[in-house]
Design a protein around this motif. Sequence first.
Motif, PDB file in Angstrom:
ATOM      1  N   ASN A  49       0.817  -1.212   0.000  1.00  0.00           N
ATOM      2  CA  ASN A  49       0.000   0.000   0.000  1.00  0.00           C
ATOM      3  C   ASN A  49       0.847   1.257   0.000  1.00  0.00           C
ATOM      4  OD1 ASN A  49      -2.917   0.463   0.072  1.00  0.00           O
ATOM      5  ND2 ASN A  49      -2.902  -1.286   1.453  1.00  0.00           N
ATOM      6  N   LEU A  50       1.949   1.205   0.761  1.00  0.00           N
ATOM      7  CA  LEU A  50       2.792   2.394   0.873  1.00  0.00           C
ATOM      8  C   LEU A  50       3.575   2.654  -0.405  1.00  0.00           C
ATOM      9  CD1 LEU A  50       4.579   2.336   4.313  1.00  0.00           C
ATOM     10  CD2 LEU A  50       3.326   4.232   3.338  1.00  0.00           C
ATOM     11  N   LEU A  51       4.137   1.593  -0.941  1.00  0.00           N
ATOM     12  CA  LEU A  51       5.072   1.761  -2.061  1.00  0.00           C
ATOM     13  C   LEU A  51       4.398   1.557  -3.404  1.00  0.00           C
ATOM     14  CD1 LEU A  51       7.885  -0.171  -0.248  1.00  0.00           C
ATOM     15  CD2 LEU A  51       7.769   2.287  -0.585  1.00  0.00           C
ATOM     16  N   ARG A  52       3.224   0.947  -3.406  1.00  0.00           N
ATOM     17  CA  ARG A  52       2.403   0.743  -4.590  1.00  0.00           C
ATOM     18  C   ARG A  52       3.173   0.061  -5.716  1.00  0.00           C
ATOM     19  NH1 ARG A  52      -1.640   3.338  -2.388  1.00  0.00           N
ATOM     20  NH2 ARG A  52      -3.174   2.993  -3.986  1.00  0.00           N
ATOM     21  N   SER A  53       4.002  -0.894  -5.326  1.00  0.00           N
ATOM     22  CA  SER A  53       4.779  -1.646  -6.311  1.00  0.00           C
ATOM     23  C   SER A  53       5.054  -3.031  -5.739  1.00  0.00           C
ATOM     24  CB  SER A  53       6.096  -0.909  -6.589  1.00  0.00           C
ATOM     25  OG  SER A  53       7.135  -1.833  -6.855  1.00  0.00           O
ATOM     26  N   LEU A  96      12.875   3.996   1.550  1.00  0.00           N
ATOM     27  CA  LEU A  96      12.509   3.887   0.125  1.00  0.00           C
ATOM     28  C   LEU A  96      11.680   5.088  -0.325  1.00  0.00           C
ATOM     29  CD1 LEU A  96      11.632   0.113  -0.361  1.00  0.00           C
ATOM     30  CD2 LEU A  96      13.370   1.397  -1.557  1.00  0.00           C
ATOM     31  N   LEU A  97      10.744   5.515   0.523  1.00  0.00           N
ATOM     32  CA  LEU A  97       9.913   6.670   0.161  1.00  0.00           C
ATOM     33  C   LEU A  97      10.766   7.930   0.013  1.00  0.00           C
ATOM     34  CD1 LEU A  97       6.768   6.133   2.447  1.00  0.00           C
ATOM     35  CD2 LEU A  97       6.805   6.076  -0.043  1.00  0.00           C
ATOM     36  N   ARG A  98      11.769   8.056   0.895  1.00  0.00           N
ATOM     37  CA  ARG A  98      12.643   9.243   0.806  1.00  0.00           C
ATOM     38  C   ARG A  98      13.469   9.209  -0.475  1.00  0.00           C
ATOM     39  NH1 ARG A  98      13.630   8.250   6.857  1.00  0.00           N
ATOM     40  NH2 ARG A  98      11.999   9.545   7.757  1.00  0.00           N
ATOM     41  N   LYS A  99      13.936   8.014  -0.831  1.00  0.00           N
ATOM     42  CA  LYS A  99      14.707   7.905  -2.080  1.00  0.00           C
ATOM     43  C   LYS A  99      13.818   8.267  -3.266  1.00  0.00           C
ATOM     44  CE  LYS A  99      17.955   4.439  -0.550  1.00  0.00           C
ATOM     45  NZ  LYS A  99      18.060   3.001  -0.324  1.00  0.00           N
ATOM     46  N   ARG A 100      12.566   7.834  -3.194  1.00  0.00           N
ATOM     47  CA  ARG A 100      11.654   8.120  -4.310  1.00  0.00           C
ATOM     48  C   ARG A 100      11.375   9.601  -4.449  1.00  0.00           C
ATOM     49  NH1 ARG A 100       6.556   4.186  -4.215  1.00  0.00           N
ATOM     50  NH2 ARG A 100       7.588   2.262  -4.787  1.00  0.00           N
ATOM     51  N   LYS A 101      11.396  10.310  -3.307  1.00  0.00           N
ATOM     52  CA  LYS A 101      11.157  11.759  -3.351  1.00  0.00           C
ATOM     53  C   LYS A 101      12.242  12.432  -4.178  1.00  0.00           C
ATOM     54  CE  LYS A 101       7.485  12.717  -0.961  1.00  0.00           C
ATOM     55  NZ  LYS A 101       6.410  13.476  -1.557  1.00  0.00           N
ATOM     56  N   VAL A 102      13.436  11.805  -4.139  1.00  0.00           N
ATOM     57  CA  VAL A 102      14.554  12.383  -4.884  1.00  0.00           C
ATOM     58  C   VAL A 102      14.385  12.104  -6.368  1.00  0.00           C
ATOM     59  CG1 VAL A 102      17.049  12.352  -5.195  1.00  0.00           C
ATOM     60  CG2 VAL A 102      16.081  12.140  -2.902  1.00  0.00           C
ATOM     61  N   ARG A 103      14.115  10.824  -6.718  1.00  0.00           N
ATOM     62  CA  ARG A 103      13.892  10.560  -8.135  1.00  0.00           C
ATOM     63  C   ARG A 103      12.394  10.656  -8.406  1.00  0.00           C
ATOM     64  NH1 ARG A 103      14.139   4.736  -6.548  1.00  0.00           N
ATOM     65  NH2 ARG A 103      12.166   3.940  -7.301  1.00  0.00           N
ATOM     66  N   LEU A 149      -1.715  11.487  -2.311  1.00  0.00           N
ATOM     67  CA  LEU A 149      -0.838  10.659  -1.476  1.00  0.00           C
ATOM     68  C   LEU A 149       0.628  10.975  -1.775  1.00  0.00           C
ATOM     69  CD1 LEU A 149      -2.688   7.205  -1.706  1.00  0.00           C
ATOM     70  CD2 LEU A 149      -2.502   8.652   0.320  1.00  0.00           C
ATOM     71  N   GLY A 150       0.916  11.200  -3.065  1.00  0.00           N
ATOM     72  CA  GLY A 150       2.287  11.508  -3.474  1.00  0.00           C
ATOM     73  C   GLY A 150       2.752  12.861  -2.955  1.00  0.00           C
ATOM     74  N   GLY A 151       1.812  13.744  -2.630  1.00  0.00           N
ATOM     75  CA  GLY A 151       2.171  15.076  -2.146  1.00  0.00           C
ATOM     76  C   GLY A 151       2.500  15.106  -0.661  1.00  0.00           C
ATOM     77  N   LEU A 152       2.288  13.979   0.022  1.00  0.00           N
ATOM     78  CA  LEU A 152       2.588  13.951   1.457  1.00  0.00           C
ATOM     79  C   LEU A 152       4.081  13.693   1.671  1.00  0.00           C
ATOM     80  CD1 LEU A 152      -0.343  11.680   2.751  1.00  0.00           C
ATOM     81  CD2 LEU A 152      -0.300  14.167   2.485  1.00  0.00           C
ATOM     82  N   THR A 153       4.590  14.159   2.801  1.00  0.00           N
ATOM     83  CA  THR A 153       5.977  13.806   3.129  1.00  0.00           C
ATOM     84  C   THR A 153       5.982  12.315   3.502  1.00  0.00           C
ATOM     85  OG1 THR A 153       5.742  14.208   5.494  1.00  0.00           O
ATOM     86  CG2 THR A 153       6.351  16.103   4.126  1.00  0.00           C
ATOM     87  N   PRO A 154       7.160  11.655   3.402  1.00  0.00           N
ATOM     88  CA  PRO A 154       7.193  10.226   3.756  1.00  0.00           C
ATOM     89  C   PRO A 154       6.608   9.945   5.140  1.00  0.00           C
ATOM     90  CG  PRO A 154       9.226  10.830   2.666  1.00  0.00           C
ATOM     91  CD  PRO A 154       8.462  12.110   2.866  1.00  0.00           C
TER      92      PRO A 154
END
Lengths: 203, 314
Positions: A49-53, A96-103, A149-154
């Motif tokens: 649910n969190l990573l959607r992958s 992982l969520l923080r890394k995704r924020k970067v890319r 959901l993508g606009g929230l901080t990790p």
Amino acid sequence: MAQEAAGTVGARLSPHVDALIRAAQSGDQDAFEQLVRTYDQSVLRLAMNLLRSPEDARDVYQEAFLRVYRNLHAFRFDCSFHTWLYRIVTNICLDLLRKRKVRKEEPSVVETSDGPIDRLDTHEEGAAAADPERAMWNRELKQRIDGALGGLTPRERMVFELRHYQGLRLRNIGEVLGTTEEAAKNCLFRATQKMRGVLGDFL
Amino acid sequence: MTCDSVTKLIPLYYYGELTPEEEDLFDQHLHECAVCTAEMERQRVLAAALDVRRLSPPPLLLEGCRADLMAAIAGGAPAIEKAAKGPWTLFLEALNLSFAGFGKMRQPAGALALIAIGFLAARFSGSLIPFASNGFRSMSLSPADSILSTVRSVKPDSAGRVQITVDETRRREVSGRLDDPDIQKFILAGSRGENAAVRVEAVGLLRNPGDSPQALDSLLNALANDPNDGVRLKALNALKPLAGDPRVSKTLSQVLLSDTNPAVRMQVIDLMVARRDDATVGVLQNLVQREENSGVRLKASNVLKDWNASIGTF
């Protein structure tokens, strides 16, 4: 390590789980496998649910339970095993969520020659499929929700996930994330406000 | 309570996180305030909308994860650590003592020496960390198992000690008969590994998917999800004898309509011919309507013609 920050609050374990942990700590592989099977569905659901992958969820599962395997000897029963396990899982997911924020995050809805397709849809929605207007509305809503959901901080994303989708109490969420219940409350409020802002006209 | 304070409590009220006293005051305010009642309703609509995006892991994913984990542990994941000092700790302590007379130079010199050891002497023989007993009986293990070590960080402190983080991967060779259950466990792990070449080889060596649910799961998972065309084709080949199985048939239908490679889709049709029923006819009719590749479209049309089924859906 997660166990060093173990809080003193937390539900005691059921005698069955307690016995499994002790047996696993003394090297019983079957007990470890049973322990994994007691908790792994909720861990995988959380990661998915969190990573959607599915690929990332699989990585989180593997990494989390290998860390449990390596560090179980240090579990001292001073918090619930669930809290201890979720600390490990949420740490991995937050990284992982923080890394995704970067890319740039991959959108779940992709355009194809047959029209837009949602990679995350696992089943056809019968009624929506029969009604093109409703299907389009649903698609737009899903995109907006993903955007919200993508606009929230990790951290906001994690608190919201644990409260809304996983049903954890804010007190437990605070314990899992190594913060206070008050901080978890504030995080949930910010997350809700942001999503209401993005989804505005849909509500 | 004011409207401002109620607004901040709306999510907490919705999730049942208010104290009974706060809840009473909240309810009281809602009875008197239409604006806050509307805001509360918006919170409910938001929560319902978000429920639409609740995801469940695909059915095969959990079993795949379990198989991966147990294979990783059986294959030598470092086991539960013992409290006793290991050879590595003893070695570091001895090294620390050997630099005791260097005065101010000892920290950087010690750190540099350890970095050099980490990079230059990356291979160690013998076991540095106690590993899980895996009870292999019928396989032969190479006597010289090795551990590949990489020093990730070196942090000296003011007390003259140094903290080092080392990643260690154990490498060893095992050999045995293909029908050995322990060998099959490794092959299962290989079929889900990161290296595509290993996956191609491993998927082709999975035995008895008809009797082993794990092997079947692995093949279905490879066919449906593996990004490598070769792995998917190998999985298809291994599934041939089970083409009539309902689970296999279901995955074949999904793959036929979603796989990006026409060669895979062609072979899927070959396997689907083994199961002639309404569902298969429906899938082939659906394919004919949407298939871009003329060869695949023609093949599906020919199967439908052979079965005296109509080409299109009405």
